[in-house]
Write a protein that holds these residues in place. Structure first.
Motif, PDB file in Angstrom:
ATOM      1  N   ALA A  92      34.449  34.535  75.631  1.00 23.92           N
ATOM      2  CA  ALA A  92      33.858  36.072  75.998  1.00 23.92           C
ATOM      3  C   ALA A  92      35.203  37.142  75.325  1.00 23.92           C
ATOM      4  CB  ALA A  92      33.541  36.311  77.316  1.00 23.92           C
ATOM      5  N   SER A  93      36.348  36.562  75.726  1.00 23.49           N
ATOM      6  CA  SER A  93      37.543  37.499  75.208  1.00 23.49           C
ATOM      7  C   SER A  93      37.566  37.390  73.438  1.00 23.49           C
ATOM      8  CB  SER A  93      38.575  36.967  75.645  1.00 23.49           C
ATOM      9  OG  SER A  93      38.918  35.690  75.508  1.00 23.49           O
ATOM     10  N   GLU A  94      36.614  36.543  72.870  1.00 22.25           N
ATOM     11  CA  GLU A  94      36.929  36.609  71.436  1.00 22.25           C
ATOM     12  C   GLU A  94      35.468  37.069  70.849  1.00 22.25           C
ATOM     13  OE1 GLU A  94      39.401  32.501  70.584  1.00 22.25           O
ATOM     14  OE2 GLU A  94      37.175  32.379  71.567  1.00 22.25           O
ATOM     15  N   ILE A  95      34.804  37.982  71.604  1.00 20.92           N
ATOM     16  CA  ILE A  95      33.216  38.362  71.150  1.00 20.92           C
ATOM     17  C   ILE A  95      33.202  39.693  71.384  1.00 20.92           C
ATOM     18  CG2 ILE A  95      30.771  38.500  71.439  1.00 20.92           C
ATOM     19  CD1 ILE A  95      31.823  35.565  70.432  1.00 20.92           C
ATOM     20  N   LEU A  96      32.976  40.621  70.418  1.00 18.90           N
ATOM     21  CA  LEU A  96      32.848  42.142  70.580  1.00 18.90           C
ATOM     22  C   LEU A  96      31.509  42.372  70.046  1.00 18.90           C
ATOM     23  CD1 LEU A  96      34.124  45.318  70.871  1.00 18.90           C
ATOM     24  CD2 LEU A  96      34.024  45.006  68.109  1.00 18.90           C
ATOM     25  N   ILE A  97      30.706  43.070  70.907  1.00 18.84           N
ATOM     26  CA  ILE A  97      29.408  43.794  70.509  1.00 18.84           C
ATOM     27  C   ILE A  97      29.373  45.134  70.096  1.00 18.84           C
ATOM     28  CG2 ILE A  97      27.122  43.981  71.350  1.00 18.84           C
ATOM     29  CD1 ILE A  97      27.865  41.875  73.278  1.00 18.84           C
ATOM     30  N   GLY A  98      28.909  45.624  68.917  1.00 19.64           N
ATOM     31  CA  GLY A  98      29.098  46.906  68.572  1.00 19.64           C
ATOM     32  C   GLY A  98      27.619  47.502  68.027  1.00 19.64           C
ATOM     33  N   ILE A  99      27.584  48.527  67.476  1.00 16.22           N
ATOM     34  CA  ILE A  99      26.505  49.279  67.307  1.00 16.22           C
ATOM     35  C   ILE A  99      25.942  48.855  65.758  1.00 16.22           C
ATOM     36  CG2 ILE A  99      25.472  51.640  66.971  1.00 16.22           C
ATOM     37  CD1 ILE A  99      27.681  52.645  69.027  1.00 16.22           C
ATOM     38  N   GLY A 100      25.641  47.556  65.642  1.00 20.09           N
ATOM     39  CA  GLY A 100      25.136  47.199  64.192  1.00 20.09           C
ATOM     40  C   GLY A 100      26.320  46.570  63.625  1.00 20.09           C
ATOM     41  N   ALA A 101      26.118  45.374  62.692  1.00 19.03           N
ATOM     42  CA  ALA A 101      26.946  44.793  62.126  1.00 19.03           C
ATOM     43  C   ALA A 101      28.003  45.758  61.468  1.00 19.03           C
ATOM     44  CB  ALA A 101      26.692  43.820  61.289  1.00 19.03           C
ATOM     45  N   LYS A 102      27.407  46.753  60.911  1.00 20.67           N
ATOM     46  CA  LYS A 102      28.162  47.694  59.822  1.00 20.67           C
ATOM     47  C   LYS A 102      29.319  48.209  60.646  1.00 20.67           C
ATOM     48  CE  LYS A 102      25.990  50.454  56.580  1.00 20.67           C
ATOM     49  NZ  LYS A 102      25.274  51.421  56.122  1.00 20.67           N
ATOM     50  N   HIS A 103      29.148  48.692  61.822  1.00 20.12           N
ATOM     51  CA  HIS A 103      30.026  49.662  62.596  1.00 20.12           C
ATOM     52  C   HIS A 103      30.903  48.546  63.050  1.00 20.12           C
ATOM     53  CE1 HIS A 103      31.973  52.068  65.640  1.00 20.12           C
ATOM     54  NE2 HIS A 103      31.801  53.038  64.733  1.00 20.12           N
ATOM     55  N   VAL A 104      30.603  47.361  63.259  1.00 21.21           N
ATOM     56  CA  VAL A 104      31.652  46.044  63.724  1.00 21.21           C
ATOM     57  C   VAL A 104      32.474  46.067  62.685  1.00 21.21           C
ATOM     58  CG1 VAL A 104      31.815  43.842  64.526  1.00 21.21           C
ATOM     59  CG2 VAL A 104      29.868  45.241  65.452  1.00 21.21           C
ATOM     60  N   LEU A 108      36.786  46.624  62.631  1.00 22.78           N
ATOM     61  CA  LEU A 108      37.552  45.462  62.462  1.00 22.78           C
ATOM     62  C   LEU A 108      38.564  46.120  61.220  1.00 22.78           C
ATOM     63  CD1 LEU A 108      38.560  42.726  62.130  1.00 22.78           C
ATOM     64  CD2 LEU A 108      36.814  42.382  60.253  1.00 22.78           C
ATOM     65  N   PHE A 109      38.042  46.754  60.282  1.00 20.33           N
ATOM     66  CA  PHE A 109      39.093  47.441  59.318  1.00 20.33           C
ATOM     67  C   PHE A 109      40.023  48.219  59.591  1.00 20.33           C
ATOM     68  CE2 PHE A 109      35.673  45.869  56.237  1.00 20.33           C
ATOM     69  CZ  PHE A 109      36.366  44.731  55.969  1.00 20.33           C
ATOM     70  N   GLN A 110      39.715  49.005  60.609  1.00 16.66           N
ATOM     71  CA  GLN A 110      40.380  50.256  61.337  1.00 16.66           C
ATOM     72  C   GLN A 110      41.368  49.508  62.272  1.00 16.66           C
ATOM     73  OE1 GLN A 110      40.245  53.625  61.033  1.00 16.66           O
ATOM     74  NE2 GLN A 110      38.895  53.112  59.558  1.00 16.66           N
ATOM     75  N   VAL A 111      41.352  48.192  62.798  1.00 15.43           N
ATOM     76  CA  VAL A 111      42.287  47.658  63.512  1.00 15.43           C
ATOM     77  C   VAL A 111      43.186  46.739  62.722  1.00 15.43           C
ATOM     78  CG1 VAL A 111      40.833  48.124  65.592  1.00 15.43           C
ATOM     79  CG2 VAL A 111      40.967  45.564  64.537  1.00 15.43           C
ATOM     80  N   LEU A 112      42.648  46.382  61.437  1.00 15.39           N
ATOM     81  CA  LEU A 112      43.379  45.081  60.934  1.00 15.39           C
ATOM     82  C   LEU A 112      44.230  45.781  59.624  1.00 15.39           C
ATOM     83  CD1 LEU A 112      43.292  42.192  60.259  1.00 15.39           C
ATOM     84  CD2 LEU A 112      41.370  42.554  58.957  1.00 15.39           C
ATOM     85  N   LEU A 113      43.815  46.994  58.873  1.00 14.05           N
ATOM     86  CA  LEU A 113      44.594  47.443  57.973  1.00 14.05           C
ATOM     87  C   LEU A 113      45.712  48.653  58.137  1.00 14.05           C
ATOM     88  CD1 LEU A 113      41.564  47.399  55.348  1.00 14.05           C
ATOM     89  CD2 LEU A 113      43.171  45.589  55.900  1.00 14.05           C
ATOM     90  N   ASN A 114      46.671  48.610  57.342  1.00 16.42           N
ATOM     91  CA  ASN A 114      47.758  49.400  57.354  1.00 16.42           C
ATOM     92  C   ASN A 114      47.550  50.244  55.994  1.00 16.42           C
ATOM     93  OD1 ASN A 114      48.845  49.765  59.847  1.00 16.42           O
ATOM     94  ND2 ASN A 114      49.797  47.810  59.617  1.00 16.42           N
ATOM     95  N   ARG A 247      20.398  48.419  66.192  1.00 14.70           N
ATOM     96  CA  ARG A 247      21.794  48.530  66.020  1.00 14.70           C
ATOM     97  C   ARG A 247      22.604  47.786  67.062  1.00 14.70           C
ATOM     98  NH1 ARG A 247      21.782  48.226  62.303  1.00 14.70           N
ATOM     99  NH2 ARG A 247      23.772  49.108  61.915  1.00 14.70           N
ATOM    100  N   ILE A 248      22.486  46.618  67.001  1.00 11.21           N
ATOM    101  CA  ILE A 248      23.429  45.351  67.817  1.00 11.21           C
ATOM    102  C   ILE A 248      24.068  44.465  66.688  1.00 11.21           C
ATOM    103  CG2 ILE A 248      23.562  43.755  69.344  1.00 11.21           C
ATOM    104  CD1 ILE A 248      23.295  46.375  70.494  1.00 11.21           C
ATOM    105  N   GLY A 249      25.162  44.355  66.436  1.00  8.68           N
ATOM    106  CA  GLY A 249      25.945  43.690  65.801  1.00  8.68           C
ATOM    107  C   GLY A 249      27.020  42.991  66.574  1.00  8.68           C
ATOM    108  N   TYR A 250      27.659  41.751  66.014  1.00 11.13           N
ATOM    109  CA  TYR A 250      28.919  41.582  66.859  1.00 11.13           C
ATOM    110  C   TYR A 250      29.925  40.851  65.851  1.00 11.13           C
ATOM    111  CZ  TYR A 250      26.996  36.508  66.143  1.00 11.13           C
ATOM    112  OH  TYR A 250      26.784  35.385  65.708  1.00 11.13           O
ATOM    113  N   ALA A 251      31.060  40.673  66.511  1.00  7.26           N
ATOM    114  CA  ALA A 251      32.240  39.820  65.704  1.00  7.26           C
ATOM    115  C   ALA A 251      32.669  38.929  66.744  1.00  7.26           C
ATOM    116  CB  ALA A 251      33.459  40.816  65.479  1.00  7.26           C
ATOM    117  N   ALA A 252      33.107  37.914  66.089  1.00  2.00           N
ATOM    118  CA  ALA A 252      33.569  36.695  67.065  1.00  2.00           C
ATOM    119  C   ALA A 252      34.738  36.122  66.204  1.00  2.00           C
ATOM    120  CB  ALA A 252      32.621  35.432  66.925  1.00  2.00           C
ATOM    121  N   GLY A 253      36.071  36.108  67.051  1.00  5.27           N
ATOM    122  CA  GLY A 253      37.319  35.828  66.191  1.00  5.27           C
ATOM    123  C   GLY A 253      38.652  35.804  67.262  1.00  5.27           C
ATOM    124  N   ASN A 254      39.612  36.089  66.646  1.00  3.96           N
ATOM    125  CA  ASN A 254      40.858  36.147  67.265  1.00  3.96           C
ATOM    126  C   ASN A 254      40.804  37.046  68.387  1.00  3.96           C
ATOM    127  OD1 ASN A 254      43.551  37.559  67.130  1.00  3.96           O
ATOM    128  ND2 ASN A 254      44.064  35.534  66.467  1.00  3.96           N
TER     129      ASN A 254
END
Length: 400
Positions: A92-104, A108-114, A247-254
């Motif tokens: 469960a700690s590796e799953i984020l549900i967001g407001i559509g895949a686009k916003h997910v 992701l890019f907001q927390v990944l990129l400098n 508007r339901i999408g998700y990310a699964a990962g690190n």
């Protein structure tokens, strides 16, 4: 008072999809019979069992805030889905549900990129990938997947594009706008290059349920422990269950990335829509027969429409393996009907033939147009017939 806009939004490219859609709507409101082939969503209503589950949740009082990263029950449904379909195990700690895949993806890019981090993006690409990278301060690095390569990029191309600033690569299989899938061998070669360079893989799998013929969807995260660790799967219910508006999408990962995304979401969106989350639980846990029904309908339309489209003079088109788009190269048709660009050809199709398609310039492929077959067969056949008549009537003498 004229506002001084932030620099981050002044570089954004307006959506060609929305522009064409708006123009088509304007013509329809004038009483003109426009057929729109720009839709990026299934032409089916959300299945009844999902509608019932949403209503039930509201009647039971589930109308309050949920955890920022999504309901535990929905995370469990997604975990079960990934185990069932991809044979990958997540917590469960590796799953984020967001407001559509686009916003997910945006999160992701907001927390990944400098600032000035590079992200490799295959051409043709979905219109929002470059813009989201730029909004996060990153730099899109484009690699062209030619028609000869079935619009896919190779591990060799990726290796040559990687620099010390490369942070990630985006893969979209099946692809919007091409409908092409990467094979297991192609994905393995890409995974090996990413491992060697130690970069992230963003795997957009939103069209995974819409696969045709003998093609098979494989997630790059399935290939090895290392591939799973460096891959962030992006998916959702929009295309698979005809739930675009929910508007339901998700990310699964690190886990660390997901935690950071959840923290950001807590300050930006509070939580995904509560009712939509309960609907999505039913989408994943309930009967899946409507998913197959919709997939089969799209495949049937493709089999009928593809040869008709391919027979239009100056149209060169590859048969897609998934999604619900066709991406013909129409540069020859545009030239031989008197237009100096495909964009001008598209404008004329709309205003003279009353067919709305999306110019490929918005996808990094200016010689192409994108047509969606997520509409009724009658309308599809009528639209293709209009395009064919339009091209043949304008084709310069002696060239047909």
């Amino acid at each position: 008072m004229k506002p001084q806009l932030a620099n981050r939004v002044q570089t954004l490219t307006p959506s060609t999809t929305l522009a064409i859609t708006a123009k088509a709507k304007e013509l329809k409101e004038q009483g003109i019979d426009v057929i729109g082939l720009g839709a990026g969503e299934p032409d089916y209503n959300t299945p009844q069992n999902i509608l019932d589950a949403a209503l039930k949740s509201m009647n039971e009082g589930h109308t309050k805030y949920t955890p920022a990263g999504g309901l535990p029950a929905l995370k469990k449904a997604i975990i079960d889905k990934l185990e069932r379909d991809q044979q990958i195990t997540y917590q469960a700690s590796e799953i984020l549900i967001g407001i559509g895949a686009k916003h997910v993806l945006y999160t992701l890019f907001q927390v990944l990129l400098n600032e000035n981090d590079e992200v490799i993006i295959p051409i043709p690409y979905w219109v929002s990938y470059p813009e989201q990278v730029k909004l996060a301060g990153g730099v899109p690095v484009y690699i062209e997947g030619t028609a000869e390569q079935q619009y896919k990029i190779t591990a060799k191309q990726i290796k040559e594009a990687i620099t010390d600033k490369t942070r990630a690569i985006i893969l979209n299989s099946p692809s919007n706008p091409t409908g092409m899938l990467y094979t297991k061998n192609e994905l393995q070669e890409i995974a090996d290059v990413c491992k060697e360079a130690n970069i992230w893989i963003v795997s957009d799998e939103i069209y995974e349920k819409l696969i045709y013929g003998d093609a098979q969807h494989i997630s790059i995260a399935q290939l090895s422990d290392d591939a799973k660790e460096r891959t962030i799967i992006i998916n959702g219910v929009s295309k698979s269950h005809s739930m675009t508006g929910w508007r339901i999408g998700y990310a699964a990962g690190n886990k660390e990335l997901i935690t950071a995304m959840t923290d950001l979401a807590s300050h930006s969106t509070s939580n995904p829509v509560t009712t939509s989350q309960y609907a999505a639980i039913e989408a994943y846990n309930g009967p899946q027969d409507t998913v197959e029904e919709m997939r089969a309908a799209f495949e049937s339309r493709l089999e009928i429409i593809f040869p008709k489209l391919a027979s239009i003079p100056g149209f060169k088109v590859l048969k897609p393996q998934g999604a619900f788009y066709l991406l013909p190269d129409v540069s020859e048709a545009a030239k031989n009907t008197g237009y100096d660009s495909v964009d001008a050809f598209v404008e004329a199709l709309l205003t003279e033939a009353n067919v709305a398609v999306i110019p490929g310039s918005g996808f990094g492929a200016p010689s192409t147009i994108r047509l969606s077959y997520a509409t009724s067969l009658d309308l599809l056949e009528a639209a293709v017939a209009r395009i064919d008549t339009f091209v043949r009537s304008k084709w310069q003498e002696g060239l047909l």
